[in-house]
Design an enzyme around this catalytic site. Structure first.
Site, short mmCIF file in Angstrom:
data_model
loop_
_atom_site.label_atom_id
_atom_site.label_comp_id
_atom_site.label_asym_id
_atom_site.label_seq_id
_atom_site.Cartn_x
_atom_site.Cartn_y
_atom_site.Cartn_z
N LYS A 97 -3.31 -17.29 -7.95
CA LYS A 97 -1.91 -17.72 -8.01
C LYS A 97 -1.52 -18.13 -9.43
CE LYS A 97 2.07 -18.51 -6.25
NZ LYS A 97 2.90 -17.36 -5.82
N SER A 134 10.93 3.09 -25.45
CA SER A 134 10.39 2.53 -24.22
C SER A 134 11.28 2.85 -23.02
CB SER A 134 10.19 1.02 -24.38
OG SER A 134 9.36 0.51 -23.38
#
Length: 311
Positions: free
Chosen positions: A195, A143
């Site tokens: 949100k 990764s």
């Protein structure tokens, strides 16, 4: 006869007292010396007398410079890019460095930090075109670690090393079912309809899922572009290459993910042609560590006192 017995008993008692005083004095001296020794070791660590490269180490002749990157890539973590980048800069600045090896053993980490270290390696290579930089993989380079590694001139690994994982993930948990069974109600108030993006205590919002997937795809494409730029024509045409899979070092050579099999010693000896390896990995700041430990101890003591007073 009785006077002699009393005198003998008193004499033995006095002798035992003197022996006990001498024994106590010896133990006192021992513990004082032990305390002074401990303080000297702490001072030596703080002042950098222990664990630092000496001028003889650095100036003994042409050498291969080594910098280690171990653990998860994150600010302030095991693999802090600020520390690693400083080690690389020091390695390149040394006039006797013939090549630099970044030895990695990391499962990845922050894509932002990985990208910044990748860019810093490219910058250092551009500024020092005569000094090659190689990555040597130990157990794993996956990764974000591989994101960083493709900035090197070449990558080497052991045949059993784990390499790849060219992908991006975002993981979380969903607790809505458990909350229903427990009779717990989630009360989330937001200003802005997104949100509470992917809030684990709320039902999955499909629009937010699609947005998250779009963002992951964008970052994944950035990763793919970096790998293609760094590895170029060396990459094999394999449909699984960018799927997030990992491969052994031996298989990685065939896929073009790495350039060959090797270790720090073999790369220094056979590739860089400078067997003498000097470690440029910055050492931990023992003064900061000591200050943090003292601060934690003081905070714990204060907390214990406050808790005792509140009882």
């Amino acid at each position: 006869m009785q006077d002699n017995w009393e005198r003998e008993a008193l004499n033995q008692l006095l002798q035992a007292g003197i022996k006990e005083q001498r024994r106590s004095r010896r133990w006192g001296i021992f513990f004082k010396l032990l305390g002074f020794g401990y303080l000297f070791v702490v001072l030596a660590l703080v002042m950098g007398w222990i664990g630092q490269r000496t001028s003889e180490d650095v100036n003994r002749g042409p050498h291969t410079a080594l910098v280690n990157m171990d653990g998860v890539i994150a600010v302030g973590g095991e693999a802090d890019i600020g520390v690693i980048a400083q080690g690389l800069r020091d390695a390149f600045e040394d006039s006797r460095t013939r090549g630099v090896i970044l030895r990695v053993n990391s499962p990845g980490g922050s894509p932002v930090q990985s990208g910044q270290l990748h860019d810093e390696i490219l910058r250092l290579r551009k500024e020092n075109p005569k000094i090659p930089l190689y990555v040597v993989v130990e157990d794993i380079c996956a990764s974000g670690c591989y994101y960083t590694a493709v900035a090197a001139d070449k990558i080497y690994a052991d045949k059993a090393s784990i390499v790849g994982s060219i992908g991006v993930l975002m993981d979380s948990f969903g607790f809505t079912g458990a909350m229903e069974k427990l009779g717990v109600e989630r009360r989330l108030l937001t200003a802005g309809e997104n949100k509470g993006f992917l809030d684990p205590f709320s039902p999955m919002n499909e629009a937010q899922r699609a947005k998250a997937q779009e963002m992951l795809g964008e970052i994944h494409q950035q990763f793919i572009n970096v790998v293609k730029t760094g590895r170029g024509k060396r990459l094999a045409n394999d449909p699984d290459l960018f799927s997030g899979l990992v491969w052994s070092g031996e298989r990685s050579v065939k896929l073009g993910l790495i350039d060959g099999l090797g270790s720090v010693d073999s790369v220094a000896r056979d590739v860089i042609k400078a067997e003498d390896v000097v470690d440029f990995t910055p050492q931990p700041d023992y003064l900061d560590r000591l200050a943090k430990r003292v601060g934690v101890a003081a905070a714990s003591s204060l907390g214990a006192r406050l808790e005792a007073q509140l009882r």
